[in-house]
Design an enzyme around this catalytic site. Structure first.
Site, short mmCIF file in Angstrom:
data_model
loop_
_atom_site.label_atom_id
_atom_site.label_comp_id
_atom_site.label_asym_id
_atom_site.label_seq_id
_atom_site.Cartn_x
_atom_site.Cartn_y
_atom_site.Cartn_z
N HIS A 63 -32.74 26.13 72.20
CA HIS A 63 -31.96 27.01 71.32
C HIS A 63 -30.62 26.33 71.03
CE1 HIS A 63 -34.60 30.61 71.71
NE2 HIS A 63 -34.90 30.03 72.86
N HIS A 223 -44.35 28.80 76.62
CA HIS A 223 -44.15 29.77 77.72
C HIS A 223 -45.52 30.19 78.28
CE1 HIS A 223 -40.28 29.69 75.93
NE2 HIS A 223 -40.44 30.70 75.09
N ASP A 278 -36.75 25.60 77.11
CA ASP A 278 -36.16 26.85 76.62
C ASP A 278 -34.63 26.78 76.76
OD1 ASP A 278 -36.26 29.32 75.37
OD2 ASP A 278 -36.71 30.45 77.19
#
Length: 380
Positions: A63, A223, A278
Site C-alpha cells: 500500500h 492473502h 501487504d
C-alpha cells in the site's frame, strides 16, 4: 556512463552458478563470468569475495500510498518510505489500494508509483481497490491497461465483508476486460484478488470463471492462508494451475514460510507460489492481555524475515523463487528476478549470516556496508 564490476561473487541466479564476476553498465548486466577482463574509463570495482549475490526482491502487494482507514481518518496509514524498501532488499514493487475507495484515489497511486521509480526502484500498480465496479484513472479497465505503462492489472476484494460482493457474471465480465485490455496493450493482464475469510464465496466465483473458459493465468488471489477454508480452496486452485500469493507474518500457519512448506507438501508446484508483505496496510498492536493498544503498519521488511525462514526449509534457490524469480515470471516483468546477461542489475549482496550488506537497484547502490545511502526525496 555508469560502469560497475562486482568481482568474486558467489552467485545464486537463482540457480547456484558459483564464483562469478558481474559487469554492470547503465543499470544492466552486460557480462557475467569468471575472471572478466574489463578496461573502461571510470570503472568502479566492488570486491564481493566471501559474499553471496542474489536477485533483488519483488513485492507485489504494498500500500504505497498507505492503507487502513477502517477506524476513521485518524487510522489512515502513512505513505511508504523509500528507505524501507532498501532495508527490505525490495528492488521492484507493485502498489495497491485497499478498503478506502474515497480518499485514496488511483491517480494518487499512479503518482506515488512514478515517484518510487524516480527515486530508484522499479514500480508498477494494480488499478482499482476493493470495489466493483472498478475505480480507474481513465474511466475504463481496458484503457488503464493500454494507456498506463505501470498498470499490470486490476485489484478487487472477494469473500470479505468490505467487498462489493460481485456476482460470478460480473467478475467474468471484468476478467474479459482485463484479458482484452492485455491483448491490445501487449500485457498479460491480471486480476489481483484480496481474499477475505469467506473462502468458499471467493473461490466459488473464481473456479466458476475458470470452468467457463477463462484462462487461469489471469487470476491471482492473495492473502491465501488467512483462514482454513480459504487456504484449502487456495491449495486446490494452485494444484489446478493457478498462482497463489501468501502474505507475510499472518494466517493459520503463523507466517508465509510455513504456508509455503505446507503447499509444497500438498503437491503445489513451487513456481505457482509467491510471497508478499501487504506492506503499509494497518496492523493492530496488542498488549500482554490481548487488548488492542494502538496501530502500526505492516512492515515491508517482513519479506526478508520470511526469506531467511524459507532458506532452511526449502533451500536457497527455491527460497529466492518465492520472493523474486517466481514473481518476475508470473507477472511478466522482463529483466527481473534473475542474474543473467541482459537482465536489470537488481542485486543483493549478503554476508555469511544472510544479512544484506549491499543493495543495488537498476545498477545503483542504495545500500553500502549495511547502511542505506539513498533515501526518499523527503527523508532526512
Amino acid at each position: 556512463m555508469s560502469c560497475i564490476l562486482i568481482r568474486n561473487a558467489d552467485v545464486f541466479a537463482p540457480e547456484h552458478i558459483g564464483i562469478n564476476d558481474i559487469f554492470v553498465v547503465n543499470g544492466k548486466i552486460v557480462a557475467l563470468g569468471r575472471d572478466l577482463v574489463i578496461n573502461v574509463p571510470r570503472l568502479e570495482v566492488f570486491d564481493a569475495k566471501g559474499k553471496t549475490v542474489m536477485p533483488g526482491l519483488i513485492d507485489q502487494h504494498i500500500h504505497v500510498t498507505g492503507g487502513g482507514g477502517e477506524g476513521g481518518p485518524v487510522t489512515r496509514c502513512p505513505e511508504l518510505k523509500f528507505s524501507d524498501l532498501v532495508r527490505a532488499g525490495t528492488t521492484s514493487v507493485v502498489g495497491v489500494c485497499g478498503t478506502d475507495t474515497e480518499t485514496r484515489s488511483i491517480a494518487n497511486l499512479l503518482a506515488k508509483v512514478r515517484a518510487l521509480s524516480s527515486e530508484g526502484v522499479s514500480a508498477w500498480m494494480w488499478t482499482s481497490n476493493y470495489a466493483m465496479p472498478p475505480s480507474t484513472v481513465t474511466g475504463s479497465v481496458r484503457r488503464d491497461l493500454l494507456a498506463i505503462p505501470e498498470c499490470i492489472g486490476v485489484k478487487i476484494a472477494l469473500g470479505d465483508h468490505r467487498s462489493s460482493f460481485p456476482t460470478e457474471q460480473e467478475v467474468m465480465h471484468l476478467l474479459s476486460d482485463i484479458r482484452v485490455g492485455g491483448m491490445i496493450s501487449g500485457k498479460t493482464g491480471f486480476l489481483h484478488i484480496h481474499l477475505g475469510d469467506m473462502g468458499n464465496v471467493a473461490y466459488d466465483i473464481l473456479d466458476g470463471c475458470v470452468n467457463r473458459g477463462m484462462p487461469i493465468k489471469h487470476i491471482r488471489p492473495t492473502h491465501c492462508q488467512r483462514h482454513a477454508e480459504t487456504w484449502a480452496r487456495s491449495v486446490a486452485f494452485a494444484k489446478r494451475g493457478g498462482v497463489i500469493d501468501l502474505t507475510c507474518k499472518m494466517g493459520i500457519h503463523g507466517d508465509a514460510a510455513h504456508a509455503v512448506a505446507d503447499a509444497l507438501d500438498a503437491g503445489v508446484a513451487p513456481g505457482n507460489i509467491t510471497v508478499s508483505t501487504d506492506g503499509y496496510g494497518s496492523m493492530p498492536r496488542f498488549d500482554e492481555k490481548g487488548e488492542m493498544v494502538g496501530l502500526t503498519v505492516c512492515p515491508v521488511t517482513a519479506i526478508w524475515d520470511e526469506f531467511k525462514t524459507l532458506v532452511p526449509l526449502c533451500g536457497m534457490e527455491r527460497a529466492i523463487g518465492f520472493v523474486s524469480t517466481n514473481l518476475a515470471r508470473n507477472l511478466a516483468l522482463p529483466g527481473k528476478g534473475v542474474i543473467a546477461e541482459g537482465a536489470d542489475a537488481d542485486l543483493l549482496v549478503l554476508d555469511g549470516a544472510l544479512e544484506k550488506t549491499e543493495v543495488m537497484a537498476r545498477g545503483r547502490f542504495l545500500m553500502r556496508a549495511g547502511e542505506v545511502v539513498v533515501k526518499g526525496t523527503f527523508e532526512d
